[in-house]
Design a protein around this motif. Structure first.
Motif, PDB file in Angstrom:
ATOM      1  N   ILE A 253      -5.897  -2.566   5.784  1.00 36.02           N
ATOM      2  CA  ILE A 253      -4.644  -1.668   5.670  1.00 36.02           C
ATOM      3  C   ILE A 253      -3.554  -2.432   6.454  1.00 36.02           C
ATOM      4  O   ILE A 253      -2.388  -2.829   5.864  1.00 36.02           O
ATOM      5  CB  ILE A 253      -4.635  -0.370   5.981  1.00 36.02           C
ATOM      6  CG1 ILE A 253      -5.733   0.395   5.203  1.00 36.02           C
ATOM      7  CG2 ILE A 253      -3.104   0.191   5.860  1.00 36.02           C
ATOM      8  CD1 ILE A 253      -5.709   0.297   3.769  1.00 36.02           C
TER       9      ILE A 253
ATOM     10  N   GLN B  99      -2.739  -5.732   4.311  1.00 35.61           N
ATOM     11  CA  GLN B  99      -1.928  -5.569   3.072  1.00 35.61           C
ATOM     12  C   GLN B  99      -0.373  -5.322   3.567  1.00 35.61           C
ATOM     13  O   GLN B  99       0.690  -5.913   2.827  1.00 35.61           O
ATOM     14  CB  GLN B  99      -2.657  -4.153   2.480  1.00 35.61           C
ATOM     15  CG  GLN B  99      -3.901  -4.574   1.777  1.00 35.61           C
ATOM     16  CD  GLN B  99      -4.543  -3.087   1.127  1.00 35.61           C
ATOM     17  OE1 GLN B  99      -4.107  -2.272   1.790  1.00 35.61           O
ATOM     18  NE2 GLN B  99      -4.987  -3.213  -0.165  1.00 35.61           N
ATOM     19  N   ALA B 100      -0.302  -4.581   4.859  1.00 36.08           N
ATOM     20  CA  ALA B 100       1.274  -4.348   5.096  1.00 36.08           C
ATOM     21  C   ALA B 100       1.827  -5.433   5.471  1.00 36.08           C
ATOM     22  O   ALA B 100       2.971  -5.717   5.221  1.00 36.08           O
ATOM     23  CB  ALA B 100       1.345  -3.043   6.186  1.00 36.08           C
TER      24      ALA B 100
ATOM     25  N   VAL C 221      -0.880   0.641   0.840  1.00 37.23           N
ATOM     26  CA  VAL C 221      -0.705   1.247   2.082  1.00 37.23           C
ATOM     27  C   VAL C 221      -0.138   2.524   2.067  1.00 37.23           C
ATOM     28  O   VAL C 221      -1.020   3.360   3.001  1.00 37.23           O
ATOM     29  CB  VAL C 221       0.093   0.387   2.829  1.00 37.23           C
ATOM     30  CG1 VAL C 221       0.423   0.757   4.279  1.00 37.23           C
ATOM     31  CG2 VAL C 221      -0.356  -1.185   2.968  1.00 37.23           C
TER      32      VAL C 221
ATOM     33  N   SER D 259      -2.961   5.016   1.455  1.00 36.08           N
ATOM     34  CA  SER D 259      -4.047   5.135   2.401  1.00 36.08           C
ATOM     35  C   SER D 259      -3.440   6.284   3.142  1.00 36.08           C
ATOM     36  O   SER D 259      -4.451   6.488   4.315  1.00 36.08           O
ATOM     37  CB  SER D 259      -4.179   3.850   2.798  1.00 36.08           C
ATOM     38  OG  SER D 259      -3.435   3.518   4.038  1.00 36.08           O
ATOM     39  N   ARG D 260      -2.364   6.638   3.381  1.00 33.20           N
ATOM     40  CA  ARG D 260      -2.095   7.596   4.466  1.00 33.20           C
ATOM     41  C   ARG D 260      -1.400   9.007   4.108  1.00 33.20           C
ATOM     42  O   ARG D 260      -1.209   8.978   2.887  1.00 33.20           O
ATOM     43  CB  ARG D 260      -0.839   6.907   5.367  1.00 33.20           C
ATOM     44  CG  ARG D 260      -1.165   5.610   6.151  1.00 33.20           C
ATOM     45  CD  ARG D 260      -2.162   5.944   7.433  1.00 33.20           C
ATOM     46  NE  ARG D 260      -2.012   4.956   8.425  1.00 33.20           N
ATOM     47  CZ  ARG D 260      -3.251   4.118   8.030  1.00 33.20           C
ATOM     48  NH1 ARG D 260      -4.223   4.196   7.453  1.00 33.20           N
ATOM     49  NH2 ARG D 260      -3.157   3.057   9.250  1.00 33.20           N
TER      50      ARG D 260
ATOM     51  N   ILE E 242       0.296   1.770  11.763  1.00 29.03           N
ATOM     52  CA  ILE E 242      -0.200   1.036  10.564  1.00 29.03           C
ATOM     53  C   ILE E 242      -0.754  -0.198  11.592  1.00 29.03           C
ATOM     54  O   ILE E 242      -2.111  -0.562  11.977  1.00 29.03           O
ATOM     55  CB  ILE E 242       0.784   0.443   9.679  1.00 29.03           C
ATOM     56  CG1 ILE E 242       1.280   1.542   8.790  1.00 29.03           C
ATOM     57  CG2 ILE E 242      -0.308  -0.663   8.985  1.00 29.03           C
ATOM     58  CD1 ILE E 242       0.215   2.291   7.920  1.00 29.03           C
TER      59      ILE E 242
ATOM     60  N   LEU F  85       4.373   3.543   9.018  1.00 32.09           N
ATOM     61  CA  LEU F  85       4.620   4.124   7.892  1.00 32.09           C
ATOM     62  C   LEU F  85       6.009   4.294   7.365  1.00 32.09           C
ATOM     63  O   LEU F  85       6.234   3.715   6.077  1.00 32.09           O
ATOM     64  CB  LEU F  85       3.641   5.338   7.547  1.00 32.09           C
ATOM     65  CG  LEU F  85       3.697   5.745   6.207  1.00 32.09           C
ATOM     66  CD1 LEU F  85       2.915   5.088   5.202  1.00 32.09           C
ATOM     67  CD2 LEU F  85       2.983   7.466   6.342  1.00 32.09           C
TER      68      LEU F  85
ATOM     69  N   VAL G 124       7.105   0.809   6.126  1.00 33.17           N
ATOM     70  CA  VAL G 124       6.344   0.369   4.839  1.00 33.17           C
ATOM     71  C   VAL G 124       7.110   1.066   3.638  1.00 33.17           C
ATOM     72  O   VAL G 124       7.516   0.568   2.672  1.00 33.17           O
ATOM     73  CB  VAL G 124       5.018   0.739   5.046  1.00 33.17           C
ATOM     74  CG1 VAL G 124       4.357   0.350   3.664  1.00 33.17           C
ATOM     75  CG2 VAL G 124       4.277  -0.189   5.802  1.00 33.17           C
TER      76      VAL G 124
END
Length: 574
Positions: A221, A224-225, A247, A250-251, A274, A431, A434
């Motif tokens: 994760i 990816q971020a 991402v 996933s949260r 993250i 988050l 992102v």
């Protein structure tokens, strides 16, 4: 869940690759030979040593301010968000960063270069030793081997990214370059392709579960971020958006998460985190593994902290939290009209009897980011103004909150007698960051409706923040007329960009993003000039700050050029 302990004992495994006078001039200095660390335990120790540089600290506590993971000096003080603070004569080389007059002999540049190239070298040492172990009888399983490579390469990409966006022209050194040749690597090509390659490897080979469930480890994760962030910097919006969406999926929903949990010792590393740098007070009470980079932001004077008075919010940022009757920010910068100055400039009875104007309309995030006179500050009591500030006439009447910890936590989460050195983690990517990067991609791809939805998610969460009260108690008198509204529409791309950029400033203040955002958006010169005109009209020290195109990047440290024996070439703009 366990944190990785960035143990000094484990980090000493890397001394065989330690540096003499130059970060590149690696020669054996420790008691352990390379053969002695060519074991599974040795590789794991080297990897932990590579993690150790995430806090920007090679050893000791003082002197690592420029390499702070929060990037407060280069990411915030160099922007319109923060002042260096303290007094005008303290840390004069920081003044040159703030006023965009850097020279190649500025020690802050050398600290960034040395410390993060040390991190790169530790990653290379891990990867190089892993190859030797995999050729021996004591080899790792293929699964763990590729995980180690993914962790080390993601860390290496991070260290290179910090250096690339600051200096632009840097040498690339990987595990395949012998240490005897590292000192003569040129800086004549861009390192972004190698950064992207390392991050792609991490995305492809790391798992979504952290190794040993250690919260400080990197995972897919994070990869990816981070890859999405780098691609955003490179203008590759389609792929970046795909990564950001993964991402976000996933949260949990951001609207159900508590804003302050990201900056609270008891709730850090929560679902919004993250990629965070883990900090801890060492078992012996020392601060080597603590948040030494932010230590100068400790509150001054009669505050419970007592040192050091740096890193103060700008008047411009504080006023940017004003909102109109719809709870929306003043995107045209009219927030500067009739600016709120707290008690700055008052004297005599007006100063003594100053009373907070609670009728001012503010975004509630203001009082979670900024300490101002008359408002409760953590559990320290009501912020009294000047007694906690080193020189208000120089750097203004406001103080920072995000870097401090409650007084009730001093005994267990600060260095004894030095409460400015804390165990508070630092968020590198969270988050809401992102989500706003995903919104930016959508704007550049023409998806204004989706961008509107994402920006409003961040604002909706902000609207749920409990309102600060004068005495800090629930149900007390609010410290402002707190309002925050949602954007009804993004009528065009230019409006959407302005709203998105404003939102990043409000949401992510003091998290090290602002200057780099301004540079990548191509608006640094315009913003700094406008900011200086406003701020300088109130505080003389910030009058006449100019930003030339070359100031988007910094000169290479002269000591590194000298030690490279002429291989490193200075940025021609300097």
């Amino acid at each position: 869940m366990k944190k990785i302990t960035y143990s000094i004992l484990l980090i000493t495994l890397t001394v065989i690759y330690g540096c003499k006078q130059d970060f590149l001039d690696k020669v054996p200095q420790g008691e352990l030979s390379p053969v002695q660390v060519e074991t599974q335990e040795g590789v794991e120790g080297l990897l932990v040593g590579a993690y150790g540089l995430l806090n920007g600290n090679v050893n000791g506590t003082w002197g690592n301010y420029a390499s702070a993971p929060s990037q407060w000096l280069f990411g915030e003080v160099a922007s319109d968000n923060a002042h260096k603070g303290s007094t005008g004569s303290d840390q004069p080389n920081m003044n040159l960063i703030e006023s965009h007059q850097p020279t190649s002999t500025n020690d802050n540049l050398s600290v960034m270069w040395r410390n993060y190239y040390e991190g790169i070298q530790r990653c290379n040492s891990t990867l190089r030793t892993l190859v030797a172990v995999q050729e021996s009888e004591e080899r790792f399983s293929d699964e763990r081997s590729v995980q180690i490579q993914g962790e080390a390469r993601l860390l290496r990409a991070h260290y290179y990214f910090l250096l690339r966006r600051l200096f632009a022209r840097i040498p690339y050194i990987d595990e395949n370059i012998p240490v005897t040749e590292a000192a003569v690597q040129p800086n004549d090509s861009d390192v972004y392709p190698q950064i992207v390659a390392d991050l792609r490897f991490a995305v492809d080979n790391l798992t979504a579960t952290k190794y040993n469930n250690e919260v400080g480890r990197v995972d897919r994760i994070i990869a990816q971020a981070y890859l999405g962030k780098v691609l955003l910097y490179l203008g590759e919006y389609d792929e970046a958006l795909t990564l950001f969406n993964a991402v976000i999926a996933s949260r949990p929903a951001i609207t159900g998460l508590n804003y302050w949990d990201n900056f609270d010792l008891d709730t850090e590393n929560g679902p919004e985190a993250i990629f965070s740098v883990q900090h801890a007070i060492s078992p012996d009470g020392g601060g080597d593994n603590a948040n030494v980079g932010d230590m100068l932001s400790g509150l001054y004077g009669t505050s419970p902290v007592g040192c050091c008075g740096f890193y103060q919010p700008t008047i411009d940022l504080v006023n940017a939290y004003k909102v109109d009757t719809n709870g929306l920010p003043y995107l045209d910068n009219s927030y500067r009209n009739n600016p709120y100055l707290s008690d700055l400039g008052l004297s005599g009875s007006a100063k003594t009897n100053y009373s907070l104007n609670t009728s001012l309309r503010f975004d509630p995030r203001l009082d979670y980011n900024v300490g101002r006179r008359g408002v409760q500050y953590l559990d320290y009591g009501v912020m009294p103004g000047d007694p906690w500030i080193r020189d208000p006439a120089y750097a203004g009447p406001f103080i920072i909150i995000k870097t401090m910890v409650p007084q009730s936590k001093f005994a267990s989460h600060t260095v004894a007698g030095a409460a400015y050195i804390t165990a508070l983690d630092v968020n590198l990517i969270r988050l809401s960051d992102v989500i706003l990067m995903a919104a930016e991609c959508n704007i550049e791809l023409g998806n204004l409706g989706e961008a509107l939805r994402l920006v409003n998610l961040v604002r909706q969460r902000a609207a749920n923040i409990p309102h600060k009260t004068l005495d800090g108690t629930e149900g007390g008198t609010p410290a402002a007329d707190y309002q925050i509204g949602l954007y009804p529409s993004f009528p065009n791309a230019e409006y959407a960009r302005t709203a998105l950029r404003f939102e990043r400033r409000l949401e992510l203040a003091f998290e090290g993003h602002r200057f780099y955002d301004l540079v990548r958006w191509g608006v640094a010169e315009q913003v700094v000039s406008s900011y200086s005109s406003f701020e300088g009209s109130i505080l003389e020290a910030y009058r006449g700050i100019s930003f030339a195109p070359r100031n988007a990047y910094y000169p290479l440290p002269q000591d590194q050029i000298d030690q490279s024996r002429g291989t490193l070439q200075q940025d021609p703009n300097y």
